[in-house]
Write an enzyme that holds these catalytic residues in place. Structure first.
Site, PDB file in Angstrom:
ATOM      1  N   LYS A 196      -7.535  19.243  10.154  1.00  0.00           N
ATOM      2  CA  LYS A 196      -8.024  20.426   9.422  1.00  0.00           C
ATOM      3  C   LYS A 196      -9.462  20.214   8.969  1.00  0.00           C
ATOM      4  O   LYS A 196     -10.309  21.112   9.080  1.00  0.00           O
ATOM      5  CB  LYS A 196      -7.135  20.694   8.196  1.00  0.00           C
ATOM      6  CG  LYS A 196      -5.718  21.067   8.565  1.00  0.00           C
ATOM      7  CD  LYS A 196      -4.753  20.957   7.382  1.00  0.00           C
ATOM      8  CE  LYS A 196      -3.319  20.907   7.908  1.00  0.00           C
ATOM      9  NZ  LYS A 196      -2.345  20.494   6.892  1.00  0.00           N
ATOM     10  N   THR A 252      -2.425  15.118   9.684  1.00  0.00           N
ATOM     11  CA  THR A 252      -2.817  16.451  10.144  1.00  0.00           C
ATOM     12  C   THR A 252      -3.980  16.967   9.304  1.00  0.00           C
ATOM     13  O   THR A 252      -4.745  17.825   9.770  1.00  0.00           O
ATOM     14  CB  THR A 252      -1.628  17.441  10.065  1.00  0.00           C
ATOM     15  OG1 THR A 252      -0.980  17.254   8.803  1.00  0.00           O
ATOM     16  CG2 THR A 252      -0.642  17.222  11.185  1.00  0.00           C
ATOM     17  N   HIS A 289       8.831  10.622  12.517  1.00  0.00           N
ATOM     18  CA  HIS A 289       7.562  10.827  11.815  1.00  0.00           C
ATOM     19  C   HIS A 289       7.050   9.607  11.067  1.00  0.00           C
ATOM     20  O   HIS A 289       6.070   9.716  10.320  1.00  0.00           O
ATOM     21  CB  HIS A 289       7.681  11.968  10.807  1.00  0.00           C
ATOM     22  CG  HIS A 289       7.888  13.320  11.404  1.00  0.00           C
ATOM     23  ND1 HIS A 289       6.835  14.143  11.763  1.00  0.00           N
ATOM     24  CD2 HIS A 289       9.016  13.986  11.717  1.00  0.00           C
ATOM     25  CE1 HIS A 289       7.330  15.276  12.246  1.00  0.00           C
ATOM     26  NE2 HIS A 289       8.650  15.196  12.240  1.00  0.00           N
ATOM     27  N   LYS A 321      -4.261  13.976   0.447  1.00  0.00           N
ATOM     28  CA  LYS A 321      -2.999  13.606   1.087  1.00  0.00           C
ATOM     29  C   LYS A 321      -2.087  13.050   0.008  1.00  0.00           C
ATOM     30  O   LYS A 321      -2.554  12.804  -1.108  1.00  0.00           O
ATOM     31  CB  LYS A 321      -3.219  12.558   2.178  1.00  0.00           C
ATOM     32  CG  LYS A 321      -4.132  11.393   1.736  1.00  0.00           C
ATOM     33  CD  LYS A 321      -4.486  10.466   2.882  1.00  0.00           C
ATOM     34  CE  LYS A 321      -5.589  10.940   3.775  1.00  0.00           C
ATOM     35  NZ  LYS A 321      -5.149  11.520   5.034  1.00  0.00           N
ATOM     36  N   ARG A 322      -0.798  12.844   0.308  1.00  0.00           N
ATOM     37  CA  ARG A 322       0.075  12.231  -0.683  1.00  0.00           C
ATOM     38  C   ARG A 322      -0.488  10.883  -1.099  1.00  0.00           C
ATOM     39  O   ARG A 322      -1.147  10.200  -0.296  1.00  0.00           O
ATOM     40  CB  ARG A 322       1.478  12.040  -0.097  1.00  0.00           C
ATOM     41  CG  ARG A 322       2.310  13.294  -0.136  1.00  0.00           C
ATOM     42  CD  ARG A 322       2.472  13.821  -1.527  1.00  0.00           C
ATOM     43  NE  ARG A 322       3.481  13.056  -2.228  1.00  0.00           N
ATOM     44  CZ  ARG A 322       4.665  13.529  -2.564  1.00  0.00           C
ATOM     45  NH1 ARG A 322       4.986  14.779  -2.295  1.00  0.00           N
ATOM     46  NH2 ARG A 322       5.553  12.777  -3.188  1.00  0.00           N
ATOM     47  N   LYS A 356      -1.880   4.767   2.685  1.00  0.00           N
ATOM     48  CA  LYS A 356      -2.994   5.699   2.922  1.00  0.00           C
ATOM     49  C   LYS A 356      -4.279   5.201   2.267  1.00  0.00           C
ATOM     50  O   LYS A 356      -5.364   5.710   2.525  1.00  0.00           O
ATOM     51  CB  LYS A 356      -2.644   7.091   2.402  1.00  0.00           C
ATOM     52  CG  LYS A 356      -1.443   7.715   3.124  1.00  0.00           C
ATOM     53  CD  LYS A 356      -1.121   9.088   2.560  1.00  0.00           C
ATOM     54  CE  LYS A 356       0.133   9.707   3.148  1.00  0.00           C
ATOM     55  NZ  LYS A 356      -0.084  10.309   4.477  1.00  0.00           N
TER      56      LYS A 356
HETATM   57  C1  26V Z   1       8.797   8.118   3.602  1.00  0.00           C
HETATM   58  C2  26V Z   1       8.984   6.997   2.798  1.00  0.00           C
HETATM   59  C3  26V Z   1      10.325   6.738   2.230  1.00  0.00           C
HETATM   60  C4  26V Z   1      10.489   5.414   1.525  1.00  0.00           C
HETATM   61  C5  26V Z   1       9.255   4.879   0.893  1.00  0.00           C
HETATM   62  C6  26V Z   1       8.034   4.933   1.731  1.00  0.00           C
HETATM   63  C7  26V Z   1       7.897   6.173   2.544  1.00  0.00           C
HETATM   64  C8  26V Z   1       6.671   6.516   3.086  1.00  0.00           C
HETATM   65  C9  26V Z   1       6.493   7.640   3.853  1.00  0.00           C
HETATM   66  C10 26V Z   1       7.555   8.447   4.128  1.00  0.00           C
HETATM   67  C11 26V Z   1       7.300   9.681   4.956  1.00  0.00           C
HETATM   68  C12 26V Z   1       8.267   9.965   6.020  1.00  0.00           C
HETATM   69  C13 26V Z   1       8.024  11.104   6.928  1.00  0.00           C
HETATM   70  C14 26V Z   1       6.695  11.801   6.889  1.00  0.00           C
HETATM   71  O1  26V Z   1       6.450  12.584   6.019  1.00  0.00           O
HETATM   72  N1  26V Z   1       5.845  11.533   7.882  1.00  0.00           N
HETATM   73  C15 26V Z   1       4.557  12.194   8.073  1.00  0.00           C
HETATM   74  O2  26V Z   1       4.715  13.179   9.082  1.00  0.00           O
HETATM   75  C16 26V Z   1       3.513  13.877   9.387  1.00  0.00           C
HETATM   76  C17 26V Z   1       3.862  14.947  10.395  1.00  0.00           C
HETATM   77  O3  26V Z   1       4.237  14.380  11.604  1.00  0.00           O
HETATM   78  C18 26V Z   1       2.472  12.906   9.921  1.00  0.00           C
HETATM   79  O4  26V Z   1       1.286  13.595  10.190  1.00  0.00           O
HETATM   80  C19 26V Z   1       2.221  11.798   8.902  1.00  0.00           C
HETATM   81  O5  26V Z   1       1.350  10.837   9.461  1.00  0.00           O
HETATM   82  C20 26V Z   1       3.540  11.143   8.511  1.00  0.00           C
HETATM   83  O6  26V Z   1       3.351  10.204   7.461  1.00  0.00           O
END
Ligand code: 26V
Length: 811
Positions: A658, A654, A354, A546-547, A552
């Site tokens: 929406k 996603t 992801h 979004k987060r 982003k």
């Molecule tokens: C994790 C981390 C960990 C260390 C610091 C930076 C950082 C930034 C982002 C993340 C997210 C990891 C996984 C995640 O939540 N991915 C999201 O998954 C969604 C479903 O597939 C997708 O739509 C999003 O684009 C994606 O960011």
């Protein structure tokens, strides 16, 4: 189908006998009684589904995810059971309004963002399509923190989603599992010269499952989401109690219960947090044992049948230890050889990636592994040896560089286990979540793995459930669609494309835009109630939800807002349609800059919203505590959807789907699923801006210098310098400088300044398009009409065809 009178009776029954309330009109009790009444119907279906699915030869998928962002369940379950209208009448008979009642329930916020919500949408689609499936996760006592603002700054408070229990859960103590931890491994020499490893763990936890029913839409199926709660395996320390040490008599229980106490933020560096590691193992161990137990109840011990009947999907690397736990159980409890166990693993597991962000790829230190899971580390070393010697070195003989790059263990400095490498080695399929993301997974993240295992790396573009994200959250638009589309579009979302030919129809345009206005009025009320800001529903509602993360680029949106404000102060007659910029976002509690961005937006909002000179042409609102149930109110009211990540960074997104489905027009970069959205809706119905993935790479390769944009673009310079003054924070200059600092001295890692002008130009074009009412209505209608591809039912069918090979199991 349950009728009004039956539902009414069931509600009254639960009110009186389960909750011991008289007819006192307590809304919380009434919500609970209604949920319990509906749950009776759900549970009956759950039992018949289980009887049908628990048969030899029925192949099912087990979805392992540390996160599920379920939101509220009452309204969703009513819609999916097709009894919403009947329930509405029943509730009305008893003196309540169903919409208000649904608001009573807490969100199940057992996730952080997109990844957790995706899992929830997938469960909805699996049940809707009658696929046998079980979701596995953790029964967190506290879900994602609640957010409020104090003087513009984010405050976090614990989330108490089930302080007094949830009406939807069923506890299943009979399926509890024991989870060993720590200790050491003994090596016993056998008579034949071989050795047997015997793990002697020193701690044991108990995992108790709570089942949440997942109701399919107009289908035969109610699947289960099974969430594990950690407990001590001993109820109480009588020795300590008898010696008068009353507090410590509970000590072990408290320690054991911390394992499922709280959800970790998934977008923060975890720097080897032992509790998070134990959480992951705890949940994997319980789930693997449960999968095996269920299989054996149906088939007895028959491992050939196991591979035929079982698919296990790993939602990101968080559940990777399930692979090692499965290996351990097969070898240590069922006497498999290492190679036979590995072969079975490869038939069963598949992994979804992801994110490409290198800092997000999980690595756990070998020393932590050794302390907590010594036997698993031993197994991992054997897997690695086998993988490097029999696969990597066969393909690339004598190439130590490639061996080091692909090894499951990162050397040099502290030794670490690369969880994604283990997943790719073990899984029979690895998928990304949008076309471009999957292409980059192959090209940039795992090119050698792609060469080593041709065909293993694939794509499944994400999707969203149209039941929650259109039918339930936007009833007015749903009613309009029902009038124009013959098919049940909530199941067959492609059928909305029949609206394409009506996109210029004046009557439809008016009806569509009238509904948008109604939804905007409802959101305006919500904004007033929660922030005190009055916004004009006739303005453009421009939404970014979004987060909060640098990639982003909420700060790109922010800089543009400050620029618009500046332009308006310079020329109050500036030709532009009034605009309300609306944000919703939580920042990880430890992410400093993300919190500074929230603060800066709130401070600018204070100033802009109270400045009479700009005549309400601009408003800025940051709604606190963004969550699924708030998204359900914001999305139907959006005119514009901000999807502005740096190209190559957002795996899919996603929220973009929406918003577009509800008739918002996207302003976005060529990133993630935006690219596929543009393909579907057509270039005329989306505002694309900014550098592409290739251009981003070229800019970085040349050596990006944000200062050159600062010096050459007068607006960028003026805006950034403004942030150093005390204009937005009277008496306190430099309060908003963190954003400027990150972009100039911090090197602007996400190319905000490089994309600024193109973004500003796209907004200009968007404003002009909005002022042409017919053109805008056409764009909005086409966005709704052409989003069929992003139905999560399509995603699930892609998983079925490309990865799981399961079949519907119907009556
Ligand atoms: C994790 C981390 C960990 C260390 C610091 C930076 C950082 C930034 C982002 C993340 C997210 C990891 C996984 C995640 O939540 N991915 C999201 O998954 C969604 C479903 O597939 C997708 O739509 C999003 O684009 C994606 O960011």
């Amino acid at each position: 189908m349950a009728k009004r009178s039956t539902i009414k009776k069931a509600i009254e029954h639960h009110l009186q006998f389960t909750l011991a309330h008289s007819n006192d009109k307590n809304p919380e009790a009434f919500w609970k009684a209604t949920s319990l009444a509906i749950n009776d119907i759900v549970v009956e279906k759950l039992t018949t589904t289980r009887d049908r699915q628990n048969q030899p030869g029925v192949r099912s998928v087990n979805y392992l995810s540390l996160e599920y962002l379920m939101g509220r369940l009452l309204s969703n379950n009513l819609h999916n059971l097709a009894i919403y209208e009947e329930a509405e009448k029943a509730v009305k008979d008893l003196g309540f309004d169903l919409t208000d009642l649904c608001e009573q329930g807490a969100d199940l916020a057992l996730g952080n963002g997109g990844l957790g919500r995706l899992a929830a949408c997938f469960l909805d689609s699996l049940a809707t399509l009658d696929y046998p499936a079980t979701g596995y996760g953790i029964h967190y006592q506290h879900g994602l923190f609640k957010q409020s603002f104090k003087d513009g700054r984010q405050i976090e408070e614990p989330d108490l989603w089930r302080e007094f229990g949830s009406p939807w859960e069923i506890c299943r103590p009979e399926s509890a599992q024991l989870v060993p931890l720590y200790g050491h491994v003994e090596h016993i020499n056998n008579a034949d010269g071989s050795t047997t490893s015997k793990w002697q763990p020193s701690v044991q936890l108990k995992g108790v499952p709570w089942d949440i029913p997942i109701v399919g839409y107009n289908s035969d199926t109610v699947n289960v989401l099974r969430l594990w709660e950690s407990r001590s395996d001993q109820a109480f320390d009588w020795d300590l109690f008898n010696r008068g040490d009353f507090l410590n008599a509970h000590g072990k229980n408290i320690q054991a219960e911390t394992v499922s106490k709280v959800l970790y933020p998934n977008d923060e560096h975890e720097a080897g947090k032992e509790l998070r590691f134990i959480q992951q193992y705890f949940f994997c161990a319980c789930s693997i044992k449960d999968i095996i137990a269920r299989h054996q109840t149906i088939n007895g011990v028959d491992w050939a049948a196991f591979a035929k009947d079982t698919a296990i999907q790993l939602n990101d690397t968080h559940p990777t230890i399930a692979i090692l736990e499965f290996m351990r159980v097969l070898m240590d409890e069922y006497q498999f050889t290492h190679l036979d166990a590995w072969a079975l693993c490869r038939e069963v597991f598949a992994y979804t990636n992801h994110t490409l962000l290198p800092e997000a790829l999980e690595k756990w230190s070998v020393s932590l592994f050794e302390r907590v899971l010594p036997r698993h580390l031993e197994i991992l070393y054997t897997i690695n040896e086998d993988f490097l010697n029999n696969e990597v070195s066969v393909k690339w003989p004598d190439d130590n560089q490639i061996r080091a790059k692909l090894s499951l263990i990162e050397e040099g400095g502290e030794k670490k286990v690369r969880m994604a490498h283990l997943c790719v080695a073990a899984a029979h399929k690895v998928n990304g979540v949008a076309e471009i993301h999957s292409k980059l997974v192959k090209q940039d993240l795992f090119p050698e793995f792609d060469a080593l295992y041709p065909g293993k790396l694939t794509n499944v573009t994400n999707g969203i459930t149209p039941r929650r994200w259109l039918k339930a959250c936007n009833p007015k638009l749903s009613a309009l669609l029902n009038k124009h589309v013959k098919e049940d579009w909530a199941k067959d979302l492609d059928s909305l494309s029949s609206l394409e030919k009506l996109a210029d129809d004046a009557k439809l345009q008016k009806a569509f835009m009238d509904i948008k206005l109604e939804n905007k009025k409802a959101l305006a009320d919500e904004i007033l109630a929660s922030t005190g800001v009055k916004v004009n529903p006739e303005a453009i509602f421009d939404i970014q939800i979004k987060r909060l993360h640098e990639y982003k680029r909420q700060h790109l949106n922010f800089l543009h807002i400050v620029a618009l404000y500046r332009r308006l102060l310079e020329n109050p007659e500036l030709e532009m349609h009034p605009r309300v910029f609306i944000f919703g976002a939580k920042a990880a509690p430890g992410y400093r800059l993300a919190k500074e961005i929230i603060y800066a937006i709130n401070k600018v909002a204070d100033k802009v919203n109270n400045d009479a000179r700009i005549k309400d042409k601009l408003k800025v609102v940051f709604l606190p505590n963004y969550r699924v149930s708030l998204a359900e109110k914001m999305i139907p009211a959006a005119d514009v959807s901000e999807q502005i990540s740096t190209a190559g960074k957002e795996a899919s997104g996603t929220g973009n789907m929406k918003l577009a489905l509800n008739g918002a027009v996207t302003i976005g970069t060529l990133d993630g699923a935006n690219i596929e959205i543009a393909e579907e809706v057509g270039d005329d119905n989306i505002f694309i801006f900014g550098n592409t993935v290739e251009q981003v790479k070229a800019i970085k390769a040349e050596g990006y210098n944000p200062y050159s944009y600062y010096e050459q673009n007068a607006e960028i310079k003026a805006v950034l310098d403004w942030l150093d003054t005390d204009y937005f924070t009277p008496g306190k200059p430099y309060e908003l400088s963190a954003v400027k600092h990150s972009l100039l001295d911090g090197g602007d890692p996400y190319l905000v300044l490089a994309d600024y002008q193109s973004y500003s130009d796209a907004h200009q074009a968007l404003d002009e398009a909005y002022r042409d009412e017919k053109r805008w209505a056409r764009m909005a209608i086409l966005n709704t009409a052409l989003m069929g591809k992003f139905n999560s039912d399509r995603s699930i069918n892609d998983y079925v065809d490309r990865i799981w090979q399961i079949k519907p199991c119907t009556k």
